[in-house]
Design an enzyme around this catalytic site. Structure first.
Site, short mmCIF file in Angstrom:
data_model
loop_
_atom_site.label_atom_id
_atom_site.label_comp_id
_atom_site.label_asym_id
_atom_site.label_seq_id
_atom_site.Cartn_x
_atom_site.Cartn_y
_atom_site.Cartn_z
N ALA A 24 16.73 -31.43 -94.12
CA ALA A 24 16.81 -29.97 -94.27
C ALA A 24 15.97 -29.21 -93.23
O ALA A 24 16.35 -28.11 -92.82
CB ALA A 24 16.37 -29.56 -95.67
N THR A 28 16.84 -25.69 -91.32
CA THR A 28 16.07 -24.45 -91.48
C THR A 28 15.70 -23.87 -90.12
O THR A 28 15.59 -22.65 -89.97
CB THR A 28 14.78 -24.66 -92.31
OG1 THR A 28 13.99 -25.68 -91.72
CG2 THR A 28 15.10 -25.03 -93.75
N ARG A 36 16.06 -26.09 -101.91
CA ARG A 36 15.14 -26.70 -102.88
C ARG A 36 13.74 -26.07 -102.82
O ARG A 36 12.89 -26.39 -103.63
CB ARG A 36 15.06 -28.22 -102.64
CG ARG A 36 16.34 -28.94 -103.06
CD ARG A 36 16.28 -30.41 -102.73
NE ARG A 36 16.23 -30.64 -101.31
CZ ARG A 36 15.30 -31.38 -100.70
NH1 ARG A 36 14.37 -31.96 -101.39
NH2 ARG A 36 15.33 -31.55 -99.40
N ASP A 106 25.96 -29.02 -92.62
CA ASP A 106 26.32 -27.78 -91.94
C ASP A 106 27.14 -27.95 -90.67
O ASP A 106 27.49 -26.97 -90.03
CB ASP A 106 25.04 -26.98 -91.62
CG ASP A 106 23.98 -27.86 -90.98
OD1 ASP A 106 24.33 -28.73 -90.15
OD2 ASP A 106 22.79 -27.70 -91.32
N HIS A 123 25.67 -36.60 -97.17
CA HIS A 123 25.92 -35.62 -98.23
C HIS A 123 27.18 -34.80 -97.97
O HIS A 123 27.36 -33.73 -98.55
CB HIS A 123 24.72 -34.69 -98.39
CG HIS A 123 23.48 -35.41 -98.85
ND1 HIS A 123 22.21 -34.85 -98.82
CD2 HIS A 123 23.30 -36.65 -99.36
CE1 HIS A 123 21.33 -35.72 -99.28
NE2 HIS A 123 21.96 -36.82 -99.61
N CYS A 156 45.40 -26.33 -104.45
CA CYS A 156 46.16 -26.83 -103.30
C CYS A 156 47.51 -26.12 -103.21
O CYS A 156 48.30 -26.17 -104.15
CB CYS A 156 46.35 -28.34 -103.45
SG CYS A 156 47.38 -29.06 -102.15
N SER A 197 12.74 -34.25 -92.52
CA SER A 197 13.08 -34.68 -93.88
C SER A 197 11.81 -35.11 -94.59
O SER A 197 10.98 -35.81 -94.01
CB SER A 197 14.07 -35.84 -93.87
OG SER A 197 14.26 -36.33 -95.18
N SER A 198 11.68 -34.69 -95.83
CA SER A 198 10.52 -35.13 -96.61
C SER A 198 10.80 -36.48 -97.27
O SER A 198 9.96 -37.02 -97.96
CB SER A 198 10.19 -34.08 -97.68
OG SER A 198 11.34 -33.84 -98.47
N ASN A 222 7.81 -34.39 -89.09
CA ASN A 222 8.02 -33.49 -90.23
C ASN A 222 6.77 -32.64 -90.40
O ASN A 222 5.66 -33.10 -90.16
CB ASN A 222 8.27 -34.32 -91.51
CG ASN A 222 8.92 -33.48 -92.60
OD1 ASN A 222 9.91 -32.79 -92.37
ND2 ASN A 222 8.35 -33.51 -93.79
ZN ZN Z 1 47.43 -31.20 -103.08
#
Ligand code: ZN
Length: 278
Positions: A24, A28, A36, A106, A123, A156, A197-198, A222
């Protein structure tokens, strides 16, 4: 350049398979808030309402999710790659970076120029969505337009199925293929560099441990302490953009056959000795 940054640059210069791991803190620096953090999004919204189960189980759960997305997605779309993203992309072009494993959603590593196949997203990615019934992919821009144009949750257009962002929601397992690939690359690395990253979110945070156990040098950049600092070969309390700009400068200087310049000395008004270009 501080001794620690010089050491980080040397590690990159010596490495054959450097792997970056971004969290993160790297986002930032592009103006995307860390949800968080105190005062962040999760002080205004209750995270327990935005679980994978709620999204999958009910229209109301999906409605709440997309309402939140209408607030967060424009921030992600407006963000631009920062010095850390750009330096990592350039290091890859210079064959000094194998891949980037990221907890961020992102798309800024790709937008900075890292080839998509070298970005392993643990993620997911907030700029893409997919129909869970027929698997057709829609861009988040498309879905955002649907949300803005009519006050309905996205379905959809082809089959009426549930459209889900490709981000990993709370309580949703991480994508298995990405996780496997990240583990493989971590174990193959000879340098593993944590940026912003933490190392608090598992199983993503196991990656540096995999790398270290397999014999890699471990560097952590970090602003705050992390759980793995004691195991790291190098810990730097610095912004990722500052650290990676210094690394890139050193790599370019080596490529030119020169010693890296000494910006600190220049800033103090001291004479800076540079070798003449050969
Ligand atoms: Zn579909």
């Amino acid at each position: 350049m501080s001794a620690a940054l010089r050491r980080l640059a040397d590690l990159f210069l010596e490495a054959r398979r450097a792997v970056a791991f971004t969290g993160a803190g790297v986002s930032t620096e592009s103006g995307i808030p860390d949800f968080r953090r105190p005062g962040g999004l999760w002080d205004r919204f209750d995270p327990s309402e935005f679980t994978y189960k709620n999204f999958m189980d009910s229209v109301a759960g999906r409605r709440r999710y997309w309402a939140l997305g209408q607030v967060t997605y424009p921030v992600i779309r407006a963000a631009r790659p920062n010095a850390a993203h750009l330096a990592l992309a350039e290091l890859h072009r210079l064959a000094r970076l194998d891949c980037c494993i990221t907890q961020n959603i992102d798309d800024l590593h790709q937008r900075a120029g890292l080839p998509p196949e070298t970005v392993i997203e643990l993620h997911g990615n907030a700029t893409r969505t997919r129909c869970l019934a027929c698997s057709i992919a829609y861009t988040r821009d498309e879905v955002h337009e649907w949300l803005e144009a009519r006050d309905e949750i996205p379905v959809c257009p082809a089959c009426g199925g549930v459209v889900k962002p490709t981000t990993v929601l709370f309580g949703e397992p991480m994508p298995a293929a990405e996780l496997r690939e990240a583990e493989r690359r971590s174990r193959n690395a000879d340098l593993f560099v944590v940026l912003g990253s933490s190392l608090a979110v598992y199983p993503a945070a196991y990656m540096p441990a995999h790398a270290k156990h397999a014999g890699a040098m471990l560097a952590i950049v970090n602003l705050e302490p992390t759980k793995l600092d004691a195991q790291a070969d190098l810990v730097i309390r610095e912004k990722a953009g500052v650290a990676m700009t210094a690394v890139l400068e050193a790599v370019r200087a080596r490529a030119r056959g020169q010693a890296p310049p000494v910006p600190d000395a220049a800033a103090r008004g001291e004479a800076v000795v540079r070798r003449p270009a050969s």
